[in-house]
Design an enzyme around this catalytic site. Structure first.
Site, PDB file in Angstrom:
ATOM      1  N   ALA A 184      84.216-112.448 -28.393  1.00  0.00           N
ATOM      2  CA  ALA A 184      83.257-113.101 -27.500  1.00  0.00           C
ATOM      3  C   ALA A 184      81.874-113.116 -28.139  1.00  0.00           C
ATOM      4  CB  ALA A 184      83.199-112.333 -26.181  1.00  0.00           C
ATOM      5  N   ASN A 225      84.565-107.962 -22.135  1.00  0.00           N
ATOM      6  CA  ASN A 225      84.552-106.781 -21.254  1.00  0.00           C
ATOM      7  C   ASN A 225      85.098-105.506 -21.891  1.00  0.00           C
ATOM      8  OD1 ASN A 225      87.131-107.799 -21.166  1.00  0.00           O
ATOM      9  ND2 ASN A 225      87.395-107.568 -18.967  1.00  0.00           N
ATOM     10  N   ARG A 283      85.453 -99.127 -12.620  1.00  0.00           N
ATOM     11  CA  ARG A 283      85.742 -99.060 -14.059  1.00  0.00           C
ATOM     12  C   ARG A 283      85.161-100.312 -14.716  1.00  0.00           C
ATOM     13  NH1 ARG A 283      90.809-100.942 -16.718  1.00  0.00           N
ATOM     14  NH2 ARG A 283      90.897-100.008 -18.783  1.00  0.00           N
ATOM     15  N   LYS A 286      88.594-114.152 -33.005  1.00  0.00           N
ATOM     16  CA  LYS A 286      87.339-114.761 -32.537  1.00  0.00           C
ATOM     17  C   LYS A 286      86.860-113.944 -31.338  1.00  0.00           C
ATOM     18  CE  LYS A 286      85.661-117.190 -29.805  1.00  0.00           C
ATOM     19  NZ  LYS A 286      84.634-116.670 -28.838  1.00  0.00           N
ATOM     20  N   ARG A 341      94.449-104.518 -28.890  1.00  0.00           N
ATOM     21  CA  ARG A 341      95.708-104.856 -28.214  1.00  0.00           C
ATOM     22  C   ARG A 341      96.375-106.085 -28.837  1.00  0.00           C
ATOM     23  NH1 ARG A 341      95.295-104.653 -21.857  1.00  0.00           N
ATOM     24  NH2 ARG A 341      94.632-106.804 -21.879  1.00  0.00           N
ATOM     25  N   GLU A 370      96.419-113.885 -21.220  1.00  0.00           N
ATOM     26  CA  GLU A 370      96.089-112.830 -20.241  1.00  0.00           C
ATOM     27  C   GLU A 370      94.859-113.340 -19.512  1.00  0.00           C
ATOM     28  OE1 GLU A 370      94.529-110.331 -18.337  1.00  0.00           O
ATOM     29  OE2 GLU A 370      94.017-109.122 -20.103  1.00  0.00           O
ATOM     30  N   SER A 392      89.345-116.353 -18.963  1.00  0.00           N
ATOM     31  CA  SER A 392      89.492-116.992 -17.651  1.00  0.00           C
ATOM     32  C   SER A 392      90.709-117.923 -17.613  1.00  0.00           C
ATOM     33  CB  SER A 392      88.234-117.810 -17.333  1.00  0.00           C
ATOM     34  OG  SER A 392      88.197-118.950 -18.151  1.00  0.00           O
ATOM     35  N   GLU A 435     101.129-107.826 -23.116  1.00  0.00           N
ATOM     36  CA  GLU A 435     100.552-107.144 -24.275  1.00  0.00           C
ATOM     37  C   GLU A 435     100.786-105.652 -24.088  1.00  0.00           C
ATOM     38  OE1 GLU A 435      96.447-108.887 -24.008  1.00  0.00           O
ATOM     39  OE2 GLU A 435      96.944-109.451 -26.064  1.00  0.00           O
ATOM     40  N   CYS A 481      89.712-107.793 -15.379  1.00  0.00           N
ATOM     41  CA  CYS A 481      90.616-108.662 -14.625  1.00  0.00           C
ATOM     42  C   CYS A 481      91.609-107.849 -13.803  1.00  0.00           C
ATOM     43  CB  CYS A 481      91.308-109.660 -15.524  1.00  0.00           C
ATOM     44  SG  CYS A 481      91.984-108.915 -16.961  1.00  0.00           S
TER      45      CYS A 481
HETATM   46  C1  SIN Z   1      90.922-106.851 -18.884  1.00  0.00           C
HETATM   47  O1  SIN Z   1      90.144-106.688 -17.984  1.00  0.00           O
HETATM   48  O2  SIN Z   1      91.107-107.964 -19.377  1.00  0.00           O
HETATM   49  C2  SIN Z   1      91.705-105.722 -19.490  1.00  0.00           C
HETATM   50  C3  SIN Z   1      91.634-104.491 -18.727  1.00  0.00           C
HETATM   51  C4  SIN Z   1      92.467-103.381 -19.310  1.00  0.00           C
HETATM   52  O3  SIN Z   1      93.108-103.525 -20.355  1.00  0.00           O
HETATM   53  O4  SIN Z   1      92.497-102.338 -18.701  1.00  0.00           O
END
Ligand code: SIN
Length: 493
Positions: free
Chosen positions: A192, A167, A294, A190, A175, A266, A245, A474, A300
């Site tokens: 996606a 994503n 967004r 690694k 990060r 995360e 996930s 993070e 997530c």
């Molecule tokens: C994520 O959706 O895993 C990260 C979103 C973000 O860093 O803003």
């Protein structure tokens, strides 16, 4: 499709050698010679091929990281900081190139991709600054009994396996790589399978600014389970950082336990966004639009449940639904488009099935709700209300541009509802009452709360969740800590 703008997406420049991946300072094909085709979700056309890395390739990447570990750890923090700072500048210089690649492989709009480049580059700047301060992390003193001295210092945890989602193809790698390098850890990244191109360009840029061979290795693969399994079975890997996930995170934690590996997870979210009667409605509608749309809702931290207090519910819904309906949907590479394609067919079908399930059980659809035909994995901005107790969308992470809206009466009720999930990543509260804002933020069991704003992400802030949303943070000062070990030395003079 209503509000759709279509035109062919320009072919992006790759900026790195196609069908190859960087292992130990050399760009190599997969041991098998096989490749993976990466496609543009807006056009469904192939963009490029990357190596279909095998277990052998994964272990070669780990070997390279292990070989480079000691010299990278011994590289003075200031030298590491200068390299990270150079990376920050180089990424920004190539902002348009990165953004075009992100849009092409992931589907988000160019404006959002540019914002992601700034966000991702920001991790290199933040952790360059942190690397410069690494010497301040230690302590020296006399133990309480006065018998001997204590010295406490920090050292890199060791070679790190970094697994990133599709994503945010740049920001999630940044990060993880930036703090790892700042701390003195070498890495195997690694990315996606759906979005490996941006990671390969990032690796190329890091190579060009002078990051030594073997410090950043990338393995692209369509056989993640076996490749990751083999790397994690090797006790030389000391750290795994995963974004994805909760289900996969749990499996990785089990594997990590075998070698007692340091972990950062995360994982999934189910973010509540709460609007109280006294909120500034302009601010709340704007915040909800951002928190919902967004990245096409594929985040997530996206607002998964929007709770409206009864006094403002009707007006908020009207204004929010108008904004959602007016959102221009189309190929993210086209100027003026506000919502791009979802990442793939599976994602678009999953979002569609959550909406169909809710509507078939009695939910009201105020806008959207029908997947358009034609090319591209599009889903329109959708608003659902009257969602029944048994609808799947109440529990699941939507990961799409669908707003599930609920009404509430009291603060107590909404806090209970917000916490009634196994997840605890992000949350959002809109109110002009500062005391209430802070009280509710404290009461919500989530790693992050935005007050009167729909975005919490910032390289300088600790990103992460409670409960099934993960372990560790993070970004922020915690982000560097995640790649450091504490070493204590007792000194008798
Ligand atoms: C994520 O959706 O895993 C990260 C979103 C973000 O860093 O803003």
């Amino acid at each position: 499709m209503a509000n759709t703008t279509t035109a062919p997406a320009p072919a992006p420049a790759l900026g790195f050698p196609e069908k190859l991946m960087p292992i130990g300072g050399t760009w190599v094909p997969a041991a098998s010679g096989d490749t993976i085709v990466v496609s543009n979700p807006a056009t469904e056309k192939a963009i490029a091929e990357t190596p279909a890395g095998t277990v052998q390739d994964g272990l070669a990447a780990l070997d390279a990281a292990c070989q480079a570990q000691d010299s990278w750890a011994a590289t003075p923090p200031r030298v590491r900081a200068d390299l990270l700072d150079a990376a920050y500048r180089a990424i920004l210089e190539r902002r348009n190139e990165f953004a075009a690649l992100i849009t092409a492989e992931m589907g988000k709009t160019l404006t959002e991709a540019q914002a992601e480049v700034d966000y991702g580059a920001g991790f290199f700047r933040w952790f360059a600054e942190a690397a410069n301060r690494l010497h301040l992390e230690g302590q020296y003193g006399i133990e309480p009994g006065g018998q001997y001295r204590l010295a406490v210092s920090k050292r890199p945890v060791g070679p790190a396996l970094l697994i990133t989602p599709w994503n945010f193809p740049l920001a999630m790698g940044a990060r993880k790589i930036a703090p790892a390098l700042a701390a003195g850890c070498t890495t195997v990244l690694k990315p996606a399978e759906l979005t490996p191109l941006t990671s390969l360009l990032l690796a190329k840029v890091l190579e060009e600014v002078g990051v030594p061979a073997g410090v950043v290795n990338v393995i692209t693969t369509d056989n993640s389970r076996e490749v990751i399994g083999a790397i994690m079975a090797d006790p030389r890997v000391r750290k795994i950082s995963f974004t994805g996930s909760t289900q996969v995170g749990k499996a990785l934690l089990t594997q990590a336990a075998e070698n007692v590996m340091n972990t950062s997870m995360e994982l999934g979210g189910n973010a509540p966004l709460i609007v109280f009667d006294d909120a500034d409605l302009d601010q709340a509608v704007e915040g909800a639009m951002v928190a919902k749309l967004r990245n096409g809702g594929q985040s997530c931290v996206a607002a998964n449940r929007i709770y409206l207090q009864s006094g403002i519910a009707a007006e908020f819904l009207q204004r929010f639904t108008e904004r959602m309906t007016a959102t221009r949907v189309g190929d993210g590479a086209v100027h003026g488009v506000e919502l791009g394609a979802l990442v793939d067919e599976k994602q678009a079908a999953k979002v569609a099935s959550l909406v169909e399930d809710a509507v078939s059980k009695g939910a009201t659809c105020l806008t959207g709700g029908t997947r358009p035909g034609g090319i591209g994995y599009y889903y329109p901005p959708t608003v659902l209300t009257d969602i029944p107790e048994n609808a799947d969308i109440r529990e699941e992470e939507i990961f799409g541009p669908v707003a599930a809206v609920y009404e509430f009466k009291t603060e107590e009720d909404v806090v209970r509802a917000a916490n009634g999930t196994p997840y605890g990543l992000a949350s959002y509260v809109f109110t002009k009452d500062l005391a209430r804002a802070l009280r509710v933020a404290d009461a919500i069991d989530a790693g992050m709360t935005g007050i009167n704003r729909g975005v919490v992400s910032n390289p300088a802030a600790p990103f992460g969740g409670t409960k099934a949303s993960g372990l560790g943070r993070e970004g922020g000062t915690e982000g560097l800590e995640a790649y450091l070990e504490t070493k204590y030395t007792g000194i008798e003079l």
